[in-house]
Write a protein that holds these residues in place. Structure first.
Motif, short mmCIF file in Angstrom:
data_model
loop_
_atom_site.label_atom_id
_atom_site.label_comp_id
_atom_site.label_asym_id
_atom_site.label_seq_id
_atom_site.Cartn_x
_atom_site.Cartn_y
_atom_site.Cartn_z
N GLY A 60 0.71 -1.21 0.16
CA GLY A 60 -0.12 -0.01 -0.01
C GLY A 60 0.84 1.34 0.06
N TYR A 61 2.13 1.29 -0.31
CA TYR A 61 3.08 2.41 -0.55
C TYR A 61 3.06 2.75 -1.89
N GLU A 62 3.25 4.17 -2.19
CA GLU A 62 2.93 4.51 -3.58
C GLU A 62 4.34 4.41 -4.15
N SER A 63 5.50 4.29 -3.35
CA SER A 63 6.82 4.20 -3.98
C SER A 63 7.79 3.70 -2.95
N GLU A 64 8.82 3.29 -3.53
CA GLU A 64 10.08 2.50 -2.49
C GLU A 64 10.27 3.61 -1.64
N GLY A 65 10.43 4.98 -1.89
CA GLY A 65 10.85 6.16 -0.90
C GLY A 65 10.12 6.36 0.15
N SER A 66 8.66 6.19 0.01
CA SER A 66 7.73 6.27 1.22
C SER A 66 7.70 5.05 1.88
N LEU A 67 7.85 3.96 1.59
CA LEU A 67 8.13 2.73 2.41
C LEU A 67 9.32 2.75 2.98
N SER A 68 10.36 3.29 2.72
CA SER A 68 11.69 3.27 3.26
C SER A 68 11.61 4.62 4.49
N ARG A 69 10.79 5.56 4.23
CA ARG A 69 10.66 6.59 5.13
C ARG A 69 9.88 6.08 6.32
N ALA A 70 8.61 5.24 5.93
CA ALA A 70 7.82 4.69 7.10
C ALA A 70 8.83 3.42 7.89
N PHE A 71 9.51 2.92 7.31
CA PHE A 71 10.36 1.60 7.81
C PHE A 71 11.41 2.34 8.63
N LYS A 72 12.10 3.49 8.25
CA LYS A 72 12.92 4.18 9.10
C LYS A 72 12.49 4.98 10.19
N ARG A 73 11.31 5.51 10.03
CA ARG A 73 10.72 5.96 11.22
C ARG A 73 10.18 5.32 12.24
N GLU A 74 9.61 4.17 11.94
CA GLU A 74 9.13 3.16 12.71
C GLU A 74 9.99 2.06 13.30
N LEU A 75 11.09 1.72 12.57
CA LEU A 75 12.21 0.70 13.07
C LEU A 75 13.53 1.09 13.11
N GLY A 76 13.87 2.30 12.73
CA GLY A 76 14.98 2.84 13.02
C GLY A 76 16.12 2.23 11.86
N VAL A 77 15.48 1.79 10.73
CA VAL A 77 16.43 0.87 9.95
C VAL A 77 15.95 0.81 8.42
N SER A 78 16.67 1.06 7.53
CA SER A 78 15.90 1.17 5.93
C SER A 78 15.70 -0.37 5.67
N PRO A 79 14.66 -0.42 4.77
CA PRO A 79 14.42 -1.62 4.12
C PRO A 79 15.45 -2.57 3.65
N ASN A 80 16.60 -1.92 3.03
CA ASN A 80 17.74 -2.64 2.50
C ASN A 80 18.66 -3.04 4.00
N GLY A 81 18.78 -2.33 4.87
CA GLY A 81 19.45 -2.64 5.90
C GLY A 81 18.83 -3.62 6.84
N TYR A 82 17.54 -3.72 6.79
CA TYR A 82 16.93 -4.90 7.41
C TYR A 82 17.03 -5.94 6.55
N ARG A 83 17.11 -6.00 5.24
CA ARG A 83 17.29 -7.08 4.56
C ARG A 83 18.66 -7.60 4.83
N ARG A 84 19.64 -6.91 4.77
CA ARG A 84 20.99 -7.27 4.99
C ARG A 84 21.45 -7.99 6.64
N MET A 85 20.49 -7.42 7.64
CA MET A 85 20.64 -7.68 8.99
C MET A 85 20.02 -9.24 8.76
N HIS A 86 18.76 -9.64 8.27
CA HIS A 86 18.25 -10.72 8.30
C HIS A 86 19.11 -11.83 7.40
#
Length: 319
Positions: A288-314
């Protein structure tokens, strides 16, 4: 008072949450204690969960800061989610040692400790859960969750407990894998048992999915996560006015409908990122996000890490 229908009638939200449960870094111990015995735990570290199952015998459990110890007996089960220190003993006068002293006695997952008197057998399992997976689970259950043998349990629930007792008593090939999967099942059954009990809450996520109106909105979010939801459109799904819906949602769940939707979208996005190589553009569109950027901003705001950073961690955790 809001009608509280059977949870079985609203399986989708529960199935979505419970289906994501994965036990990580499990550490299981079977303690065969003989009186007198006692130990103190400094609590859980990090995002860990502790299961305590009394296989047989009796014990007293006391959390730090509580005036009295609670009696436990065979068949009792506790699920703990925080780091509150606690102690256990067969009697208030028994000598208490640090839990590290008991762990030193572990051989093949079994520790034998005590003075040789009447026996009590305890099973402990500490494990981690992914932060995104743990959020809805931790919001459902009280801390700690206590289920006694006297409470109504299904045959399957009791069977899982019996299998755990057998696997820890005589570890065999792939026992560690079996035990981890059994604890995943046990957590599901514990939530089911709690949801159907008189102790089930009138606030929180579990109360919301048992509410005839709020459950409709939650199911709509889950089944149409990519839709451009508004409070008005969710209120229509709930068959309520906008103001009444927003007020009830905030009262029961402690957050606004759109804040809840954001958390759920990130939960689903995290699951997609962990389980596949789907591009972030596709993940964003799917939740439900319009772009990768909007997802990244929400991810960083809520979890303190970017989606790419989260993928690398996992990826690093899986290696």
């Amino acid at each position: 008072m809001t009608d509280r229908p059977q949870v079985a009638g609203f399986t989708n939200p529960l199935s979505e949450v419970l289906g994501s449960i994965r036990v990580e870094k499990a550490e299981c111990t079977r303690l065969e204690a003989t009186s007198p015995w006692g130990f103190r735990s400094s609590g859980l570290k990090g995002k860990r969960v502790l299961f305590l199952f009394v296989v047989g015998g009796s014990a007293f459990l006391k959390f730090e800061g509580q005036p009295q110890a609670a009696p436990l007996s065979g068949g009792d089960l506790l699920v703990m989610f925080d780091d509150q220190p606690f102690s256990m003993a067969d009697h208030s006068c028994s000598r208490i040692v640090d839990s590290s002293e008991v762990r030193k006695l572990r051989v093949n997952g079994i520790a034998r400790y005590g003075g040789g008197g009447p026996a009590t057998t305890l099973m402990f399992a500490k494990f981690s859960m992914n932060k995104l997976e743990a959020l809805p689970i931790r919001s459902i259950l009280p801390r700690p969750l206590y289920l006694s043998l006297s409470q109504d349990r299904s045959h399957l629930f009791q069977s899982v407990l019996d299998l755990l007792a057998a696997e820890t008593a005589q570890p065999e090939m792939a026992s560690s894998f079996m035990i981890s999967r059994l604890y995943e099942s046990l957590l599901v059954y514990a939530i089911r048992a709690y949801a159907s009990s008189a102790a089930a809450p009138h606030a929180g996520w579990l109360a919301a999915i048992c509410d005839n109106h709020l459950s409709r909105a939650i199911q709509a979010m889950y089944s149409g996560i990519s839709k451009n939801w508004s409070v008005e459109s969710l209120a229509r799904e709930a068959r309520m006015s906008r103001s009444a819906f927003a007020s009830r949602f905030k009262r029961v769940l402690g957050q606004s409908p759109l804040a809840y939707l954001t958390r759920w979208r990130l939960h689903k996005a995290g699951a997609m990122i962990r389980s596949s190589n789907t591009s972030l553009v596709e993940v964003a569109a799917a939740v439900g996000y319009e772009s990768e950027g909007s997802l990244s901003r929400a991810f960083k705001r809520e979890l303190g890490v970017s989606p790419n950073g989260y993928r690398r961690m996992h990826s690093q955790e899986s290696e």
